[in-house]
Enzyme design. Structure first.
Site, PDB file in Angstrom:
ATOM      1  N   HIS A  72       0.841  -1.193   0.000  1.00 15.22           N
ATOM      2  CA  HIS A  72       0.000   0.000   0.000  1.00 15.22           C
ATOM      3  C   HIS A  72       0.878   1.246   0.000  1.00 15.22           C
ATOM      4  O   HIS A  72       1.833   1.344   0.777  1.00 15.22           O
ATOM      5  CB  HIS A  72      -0.905   0.014   1.232  1.00 15.22           C
ATOM      6  CG  HIS A  72      -2.105  -0.870   1.098  1.00 15.22           C
ATOM      7  ND1 HIS A  72      -3.222  -0.734   1.893  1.00 15.22           N
ATOM      8  CD2 HIS A  72      -2.363  -1.896   0.261  1.00 15.22           C
ATOM      9  CE1 HIS A  72      -4.117  -1.648   1.543  1.00 15.22           C
ATOM     10  NE2 HIS A  72      -3.610  -2.361   0.564  1.00 15.22           N
ATOM     11  N   TYR A 201      -9.500   5.754   6.845  1.00  9.82           N
ATOM     12  CA  TYR A 201      -9.687   6.165   8.233  1.00  9.82           C
ATOM     13  C   TYR A 201     -10.705   7.301   8.234  1.00  9.82           C
ATOM     14  O   TYR A 201     -10.476   8.342   7.601  1.00  9.82           O
ATOM     15  CB  TYR A 201      -8.381   6.672   8.838  1.00  9.82           C
ATOM     16  CG  TYR A 201      -7.359   5.606   9.147  1.00  9.82           C
ATOM     17  CD1 TYR A 201      -7.161   5.178  10.454  1.00  9.82           C
ATOM     18  CD2 TYR A 201      -6.574   5.036   8.145  1.00  9.82           C
ATOM     19  CE1 TYR A 201      -6.207   4.204  10.764  1.00  9.82           C
ATOM     20  CE2 TYR A 201      -5.622   4.067   8.434  1.00  9.82           C
ATOM     21  CZ  TYR A 201      -5.443   3.656   9.748  1.00  9.82           C
ATOM     22  OH  TYR A 201      -4.506   2.695  10.038  1.00  9.82           O
ATOM     23  N   PRO A 295      -4.566   0.189  18.267  1.00  5.22           N
ATOM     24  CA  PRO A 295      -4.273  -0.271  16.905  1.00  5.22           C
ATOM     25  C   PRO A 295      -4.381   0.804  15.831  1.00  5.22           C
ATOM     26  O   PRO A 295      -4.053   0.532  14.678  1.00  5.22           O
ATOM     27  CB  PRO A 295      -5.325  -1.370  16.684  1.00  5.22           C
ATOM     28  CG  PRO A 295      -6.453  -0.985  17.582  1.00  5.22           C
ATOM     29  CD  PRO A 295      -5.831  -0.371  18.788  1.00  5.22           C
ATOM     30  N   LYS A 299       0.984  -0.114  14.838  1.00  7.24           N
ATOM     31  CA  LYS A 299       2.350  -0.237  15.347  1.00  7.24           C
ATOM     32  C   LYS A 299       2.628  -1.510  16.135  1.00  7.24           C
ATOM     33  O   LYS A 299       3.799  -1.853  16.360  1.00  7.24           O
ATOM     34  CB  LYS A 299       2.659   0.962  16.271  1.00  7.24           C
ATOM     35  CG  LYS A 299       2.716   2.297  15.573  1.00  7.24           C
ATOM     36  CD  LYS A 299       3.867   2.386  14.614  1.00  7.24           C
ATOM     37  CE  LYS A 299       3.388   2.878  13.279  1.00  7.24           C
ATOM     38  NZ  LYS A 299       4.333   2.739  12.203  1.00  7.24           N
ATOM     39  N   TYR A 387       3.800   6.438  10.096  1.00  8.55           N
ATOM     40  CA  TYR A 387       2.954   5.307   9.726  1.00  8.55           C
ATOM     41  C   TYR A 387       3.776   4.213   9.040  1.00  8.55           C
ATOM     42  O   TYR A 387       3.616   3.022   9.323  1.00  8.55           O
ATOM     43  CB  TYR A 387       1.823   5.776   8.811  1.00  8.55           C
ATOM     44  CG  TYR A 387       0.676   4.781   8.697  1.00  8.55           C
ATOM     45  CD1 TYR A 387      -0.489   4.949   9.438  1.00  8.55           C
ATOM     46  CD2 TYR A 387       0.743   3.694   7.840  1.00  8.55           C
ATOM     47  CE1 TYR A 387      -1.544   4.056   9.340  1.00  8.55           C
ATOM     48  CE2 TYR A 387      -0.291   2.785   7.731  1.00  8.55           C
ATOM     49  CZ  TYR A 387      -1.437   2.973   8.477  1.00  8.55           C
ATOM     50  OH  TYR A 387      -2.473   2.062   8.372  1.00  8.55           O
TER      51      TYR A 387
END
Length: 396
Positions: A72, A201, A295, A299, A387
């Site tokens: 991704h 998100y 979550p 990580k 990220y």
């Protein structure tokens, strides 16, 4: 039985550590309290950082990941009725993440371990760790109905927050830091194609939502729910309707929430926790035994992998040079990365979720921060760098 490193816990961190040690010529024994089928089906994380993928490849566990994993290059943030894509490679100099479930990582590592003939004992219940302040610790466990002992030069606890290893450290020898969040995640697995090729998100007045995936035909989806929620109170139809409302995808006709059969449903509490130091005598803590992150920042598995990479390097250094310097530095080295990940996970969680007690002022602050990410390259790069995972050596 005696070994150099006794590893408690046959999840991804324990198995990866054993694999790295074996490649360095260091013997170990892995003790896992559950059976193999349970371990290979235990649903957890699904996002791998670049550094985690790199070490899995180097350990010989990258073949199926490269074939079946889904790289991704970004995530979609949705808020205030609009969306914004964060482009990882463009903002980080080429880094990305992979969707490849923890279940698959574990299957790959178990297969390699057993093919090598290295000791891996399932249904081995550890009930005591003794002598970690001596040069010959002892692990007492039950396997195949018999109580047995494993003497070690070192013990590594990869057995999670509730495991024996963390509790073997005296309260007087550790500090704990914790935050419990006023909401949980209701997560489902569904036999349905993903909404979009990357994760979404979503911040909304109704609460947070996340659209993820496990494969091209299986979706992993989450809803923010109150603590104490019973999954049975949420019908499949109610879950799909709420996902539709929170994701608010109507503005993009190419995206539609594709409903399918829900095959799993569970509630995940949200909390942050760190135990310091991550070493007591010859006992080392790794992964959830030392730290937990919510979550939202993806990580957890990656932090566990970072811990055992540092530890494997330290054991190899000891073997090659006779110096325990890197072992002595293990806790301080790992905690620098742990606290960075804790901060990022806290930021993602508190920015995207709606606290039941928050004021309209606080909601506007969240929207302002999300707008900053959407309009500022610097803010977007900060999110992207965290990220995808900070460069390994730089972050350590």
């Amino acid at each position: 039985m005696h070994t150099t490193v006794g590893i408690i816990g046959g999840g991804p961190s324990g198995l990866l550590l054993a694999r790295l040690l074996r490649r360095a010529g260091i013997d170990s024994v892995v003790l896992e309290r559950r059976d193999r089928a349970y371990v290979e089906q235990r649903q957890r994380a699904g996002i791998l950082e670049q550094a985690t993928v790199d070490v899995l490849r180097a350990a010989g566990a990258g073949e199926r990941l490269d074939r079946e994993g889904m790289p991704h290059d970004g995530i979609e943030l949705r808020f205030g009725g609009r969306g914004h894509r964060v482009d990882f490679p463009e903002l980080t100099g080429g880094r990305r993440v992979w969707v490849y479930a923890q279940t698959e990582v574990v299957k790959d590592l178990i297969a390699l371990h057993l093919d090598d003939g290295a000791p891996l004992l399932f249904e081995a219940e550890v009930h005591a760790i003794e002598g970690v302040d001596t040069d010959r610790p002892v692990i007492r466990y039950t396997h195949e109905g018999r109580e047995q002992t494993l003497t070690c030069d070192y013990v590594v606890g990869c057995d999670g927050f509730h495991g024996v290893a963390r509790n073997a450290v005296p309260e007087s020898a550790k500090r704990t830091y914790e935050r419990t969040y006023p909401y949980s995640w209701l997560g489902i697995l569904a036999d349905a194609p993903p909404v979009f090729e990357e994760l979404i998100y979503a911040h909304s007045e109704r609460g947070f939502a996340l659209a993820s995936m496990r494969s091209e035909s299986v979706s992993r989806l989450y809803l923010q729910v109150p603590n104490g929620t019973d999954p049975a109170d949420w019908s499949d139809e109610r879950i799909w309707d709420e996902l539709d409302a929170r994701l608010a995808l109507d503005a993009n006709p190419a995206w539609r929430l594709k409903r399918g059969t829900v095959t799993a449903k569970s509630v995940l509490p949200m909390r942050s926790h760190v135990t310091e130091p991550m070493r007591y005598g010859r006992l080392f803590l790794a992964g959830d035994a030392a730290h937990i992150v919510p979550p939202t920042g993806a990580k957890g598995l990656n932090l566990a992998a970072a811990d055992v990479i540092v530890l494997a390097r330290a054991f190899a250094h000891l073997k090659d040079t006779g110096s325990a310097e890197l072992l002595e530095e293990y806790s301080a080295t790992c905690l620098r990365r742990v606290w960075r990940a804790e901060h990022f996970s806290y930021f993602m969680t508190t920015t995207l979720h709606t606290d039941p007690e928050q004021s309209p002022f606080e909601t506007q602050l969240q929207l302002s921060q999300l707008d900053r990410i959407a309009t500022s390259r610097h803010a977007a790069a900060e999110l992207a760098e965290n990220y995808t995972g900070l460069p390994f050596d730089a972050a350590l």
